[in-house]
Write an enzyme that holds these catalytic residues in place. Structure first.
Site, mmCIF file in Angstrom:
data_model
loop_
_atom_site.group_PDB
_atom_site.id
_atom_site.type_symbol
_atom_site.label_atom_id
_atom_site.label_comp_id
_atom_site.label_asym_id
_atom_site.label_seq_id
_atom_site.Cartn_x
_atom_site.Cartn_y
_atom_site.Cartn_z
ATOM 1 N N GLN A 23 0.878 -1.193 0.027
ATOM 2 C CA GLN A 23 0.029 0.019 0.056
ATOM 3 C C GLN A 23 0.773 1.143 -0.022
ATOM 4 O OE1 GLN A 23 -3.380 -0.590 0.199
ATOM 5 N NE2 GLN A 23 -3.476 1.588 -0.577
ATOM 6 N N ASP A 68 -12.163 -2.966 2.107
ATOM 7 C CA ASP A 68 -11.357 -3.970 1.487
ATOM 8 C C ASP A 68 -12.460 -5.373 1.677
ATOM 9 O OD1 ASP A 68 -8.669 -4.284 0.436
ATOM 10 O OD2 ASP A 68 -8.775 -6.285 1.501
ATOM 11 N N LYS A 92 -2.519 -0.971 6.638
ATOM 12 C CA LYS A 92 -3.513 -2.025 6.185
ATOM 13 C C LYS A 92 -4.042 -2.445 7.467
ATOM 14 C CE LYS A 92 -5.792 -3.580 2.563
ATOM 15 N NZ LYS A 92 -5.892 -2.870 1.446
#
Length: 450
Positions: free
Chosen positions: A111, A166, A126
């Protein structure tokens, strides 16, 4: 490869041997940075790579919640704030039984580079939990989200860390978490989460963003290769939001997706997933909670291949949109045998390193990396942050236009970086170099503070 890079990879392999997903992504990224690192000996002097492969902060916590029968369950929650050198931490929350620290670190590391590629001021993070929302009632999901946010709230904020959705976390879950956050902090800080409903600060085009962005990236690849999307056949894996957005935009630009996959196998629709009815049915399948792609085959009378993956189908473009390591060496050999020219990673790390190396060795194949291809999701999340900060709402056309332009720029910048270091049209290395360089510059400028 650079001796410095080799040494850091070896250290990571030894230190984190029990975290295979994290080790895999570190190897994939660092192995392409040799030319950059060798050109900057000052990086080794300040242990830049050693610092870059260790998260700035790892938060792990218990999440107790009560089901509808009054039974108490306990799950584990995570937030890995990997690198904040270029902006507030930004990255999704994943609710799935497979969630563990290795996967959170792998996703957080990826990320950071992905967010750097967007050109927006966002760091990488995350988080998530091993909670499985499948089979849970709406109230059970709500109670879990509230319990999760009761701990997470103290670690996030509009200028600190901005989570999003997500796998397993959509607008419903984001709404429940934001409601709990607002109750705890006592203010309307809607910039603290993205992926929100439109009614309290969500952005238009966010659900489609990753899929749309991936197709815009493919469009840029086609332009580079003097080719066109019109008439191309595409194998998609998955049938969630990403595959839905990709199928929708492919149809709009004259191509057609011919496969979808799920845990039960894959479908092959030679006429293409191009009609409004077929594309909308993908959303119905996901909303049903059945998690079976066979439902599509039953409804539209197409072939279903139980327990198989779609990579043996003869198509022009491969776009894995499902999960990590979906394509191994055996599957990669099938893809090459079918003379597929374009291999476009969409899911996070959908290809094993062994398979990726094999595909990149093929002289007539273009391989595009997930950290660049799927950046559209976090890009529109960044646009949502901007809209929240401005107290404005952009039109769908404005968001889509900006998304299209930045995805084109990401491709062009990656291609230029690879050329600059004598690597040819190597989009994998180019994306890693561009993402790395911005983070490295910021870390060097800020001194040895992190």
């Amino acid at each position: 490869m650079s001796k410095y890079v080799d040494r850091v990879i070896a250290e990571v392999e030894k230190k984190y041997a029990d975290e295979p997903e994290f080790v895999q992504t570190v190897e994939e990224v660092l192995s392409s940075l040799g030319p950059v690192v060798d050109a900057h000996p000052e990086y080794e002097e300040v242990a830049l790579l050693e610092r870059m492969v260790i998260p700035e902060r790892v938060i792990e916590f218990r999440v107790p919640w009560e089901d509808d029968n009054g039974k108490v369950h306990v799950n584990t929650g995570y937030r890995v704030q990997f690198n904040g050198a270029i902006g507030p931490y930004k990255g999704g929350l994943r609710f799935a039984p497979s969630v563990n620290l290795s996967i959170m670190k792998f996703l957080g590391f990826e990320q950071a580079f992905k967010d750097s590629l967007t050109t927006l001021p966002m760091g990488g993070a995350k988080g998530g939990s091993d909670f499985d929302p499948n089979g849970k009632s709406d109230r059970e999901v709500m109670r879990f989200c509230q319990a999760f946010m009761t701990e997470l709230y103290r670690h996030i904020g509009p200028d600190i860390d901005v989570p999003a959705g997500d796998l397993g976390v959509g607008a419903r879950e984001i709404g429940y978490m934001y409601g709990q956050y607002r109750k705890i902090v006592g203010g309307f800080y809607n910039g603290v989460l993205t992926g929100k409903a439109r009614s309290f600060g969500g952005s238009l085009v966010r659900p489609e963003a990753t899929g749309y962005g991936s197709v815009y990236y493919v469009e840029a690849v086609m332009k580079h290769e003097n080719d066109t999307l019109v008439g191309k056949t595409v194998a998609l894996a998955g049938f969630g939001n990403v595959a839905w957005g990709a199928a929708k935009k492919l149809a709009e630009l004259g191509a057609k997706a011919v496969t979808l996959s799920g845990p039960d196998g894959y479908i092959y629709d030679p006429e293409g997933i191009t009609t409004e009815e077929k594309i909308n049915y993908m959303l119905e399948m996901r909303a049903s909670g059945r998690n079976k792609v066979q439902d599509y085959a039953d409804k539209f009378g197409v072939q279903f291949f139980p327990g198989e993956k779609p990579w043996g189908q003869k198509v022009d473009i491969i776009m894995p949109c499902a999960t990590q390591n979906d394509v191994d060496l055996e599957q990669a050999k099938k893809i090459v045998a079918n003379n597929v020219k374009y291999y476009i990673e969409v899911a996070n790390m959908p290809t094993t390193n062994e398979a990726l190396r094999f595909l990149m060795q093929q002289p007539n194949m273009v391989v595009a990396p997930s950290k660049a291809v799927n950046a559209g999701g976090v890009l529109v999340s960044g646009f949502e942050m901007s809209q929240n900060s401005e107290r404005l709402s952009w039109t769908a056309e404005e968001v889509d236009s900006k998304l299209h332009q930045v995805m084109t720029d990401i491709h062009d910048g990656s291609a230029a970086a690879a050329e600059r270091y004598g690597l040819g049209y190597n989009l994998v290395a180019g994306a890693n170099i561009v993402g790395f360089q911005k983070i490295a510059d910021a870390m060097m400028a800020q001194g040895i503070a992190w």
